[in-house]
Design an enzyme around this catalytic site. Sequence first.
Site, PDB file in Angstrom:
ATOM      1  N   LYS A  28       4.408   9.353   8.517  1.00  0.00           N
ATOM      2  CA  LYS A  28       4.050   8.805   9.937  1.00  0.00           C
ATOM      3  C   LYS A  28       4.962   9.479  10.975  1.00  0.00           C
ATOM      4  CE  LYS A  28       1.495   4.946   8.004  1.00  0.00           C
ATOM      5  NZ  LYS A  28       0.032   4.742   8.614  1.00  0.00           N
TER       6      LYS A  28
ATOM      7  N   TYR B 215       0.870  -1.268  -0.095  1.00  0.00           N
ATOM      8  CA  TYR B 215      -0.012   0.101  -0.102  1.00  0.00           C
ATOM      9  C   TYR B 215       0.919   1.308   0.038  1.00  0.00           C
ATOM     10  CZ  TYR B 215      -3.411   3.455   1.596  1.00  0.00           C
ATOM     11  OH  TYR B 215      -4.432   4.576   1.393  1.00  0.00           O
TER      12      TYR B 215
ATOM     13  N   ASP C  47       9.355   2.667   0.137  1.00  0.00           N
ATOM     14  CA  ASP C  47       8.276   3.354   0.767  1.00  0.00           C
ATOM     15  C   ASP C  47       8.561   2.870   2.268  1.00  0.00           C
ATOM     16  OD1 ASP C  47       6.000   4.457   1.813  1.00  0.00           O
ATOM     17  OD2 ASP C  47       4.545   3.479   0.475  1.00  0.00           O
TER      18      ASP C  47
HETATM   19  N1  PMP Z   1       2.828   4.086   2.384  1.00  0.00           N
HETATM   20  C1  PMP Z   1       2.696   3.221   3.449  1.00  0.00           C
HETATM   21  C2  PMP Z   1       3.747   2.122   3.500  1.00  0.00           C
HETATM   22  C3  PMP Z   1       1.800   3.273   4.190  1.00  0.00           C
HETATM   23  O1  PMP Z   1       1.302   2.234   5.246  1.00  0.00           O
HETATM   24  C4  PMP Z   1       0.794   4.502   4.123  1.00  0.00           C
HETATM   25  C5  PMP Z   1      -0.428   4.563   5.200  1.00  0.00           C
HETATM   26  N2  PMP Z   1      -0.542   3.566   5.932  1.00  0.00           N
HETATM   27  C6  PMP Z   1       0.906   5.290   3.149  1.00  0.00           C
HETATM   28  C7  PMP Z   1       1.976   5.110   2.182  1.00  0.00           C
HETATM   29  C8  PMP Z   1       0.005   6.328   2.736  1.00  0.00           C
HETATM   30  O2  PMP Z   1       0.242   7.343   4.121  1.00  0.00           O
HETATM   31  P1  PMP Z   1      -0.879   8.441   4.420  1.00  0.00           P
HETATM   32  O3  PMP Z   1      -1.895   7.541   4.980  1.00  0.00           O
HETATM   33  O4  PMP Z   1      -0.302   9.316   5.354  1.00  0.00           O
HETATM   34  O5  PMP Z   1      -1.115   9.084   3.139  1.00  0.00           O
END
Ligand code: PMP
Length: 418
Positions: A260, A139, A232
Amino acid sequence: MNSEELWAQAKQLFAGGVNSPVRAAVKPFPFYVERGKGAYIYTVDGKKFIDYVLGYGPLILGHSPESVKRRIVEQLERGWLFGTPSELEIELARKIRSHIPSAQKIRFVNSGTEATMAAIRLARGYTKRSKILKFSGNYHGAHDYALVEAGSAATEYNVATSDGVPMEIMKTVEICEFNDLDCVDKKLRNEDIATVILEPVMGNAGVILPEKDFLFGLRELTKTYNSLLIFDEVITGFRISIGGAQSYYQIYPDITTLGKIIGGGFPIGAVAGKAEIIDNFTPAGKVFNAGTFNANPISMIAGIATIEELEKEYPYIIANQAAKTLVEELERLLKTKHTINHVGSMFQIFFGIDEVRNYSDAKRADKEYYIKFHERLLKEGVFIPPSQYETIFTSAAHKDDVIADTIDKLMKVIGELN
Ligand code: PMP
């Protein structure tokens, strides 16, 4: 008003009653939180939960740590949005650069979604290629290029490939299974791929670890085919070590996306990488990126204060020990077939399956049993994610007494479920 009354109103106001889908997975309705402190959240219904969701990852110090709160309050006195740079962005960027080996230059944005969207555009602009390769069940946020075979709530709600993503865009996204280097080799050989993007440790289909040589193989293959490698690290950055997954596994990508933890619980995202790549963002280069709230002072100060605590190392010692003890206890207590995947302060349990090494395995796990486990724990006052396709997190606030209390509750729940 209690949670049930608030929920009745929310359903009139928001699609599915919520503003981010996983929140509606708590049944029969989400509990509404009044406040959080340390390892605990307190609901408007007067209940107290030990929190293992931790805002889905950012709160590695637990809820509202004094050291971070004090700095935010001081900054509030000075103001919170100026539309022009502040020294704080320099301070946070320098901190990130000192810990994340591949981060020479940085662009701050406001979420992980924005970070991966900008990073993918950057990779396309830099390589002058349009295709990307991602892994099923990874994701990367809620934008079009990421919502093909996506994990997290996209899987939970059966929209791994979302409605509304144009066919033209889907055709630019190639997919492989995690840990399948042969697939990556074939795709890179046969297509002009701008970038391979992945979560170096999957945290959005439960936790799934990279096998020996998978990350190394990706690094080699992307070099061979002149494709960029994006890690990521929105979840893993500053979590599985202060230098993220890249320091833990010692494999260094061209671009890293962060989010985060680096915002200490406030909205943030970042694209970091080699200077010659990052310099392609506007105004230095021709890959457009902008944002009213980019590098906003509150997210910056919360991030700085959080990383300052992490530099003292004790948060990792406590959070990692908490996860280790819980995993050991779960292994001891669970008599039914299961797998627990674990690294640092993140883990997830899969019931009814011996091994989970990719998204297909994760989807074969007994999700209903996991939900039952979550629901029973919730009744006992322990909050783990309401979805199989998320991660259980621990924090620096999950000290021995909290863990001992959790283990008592686990024993009760597992005794009843076994
Ligand atoms: N990349 C990863 C690996 C994530 O876990 C998340 C959200 N859980 C995102 C991107 C997207 O981040 P956001 O919810 O701050 O848009």
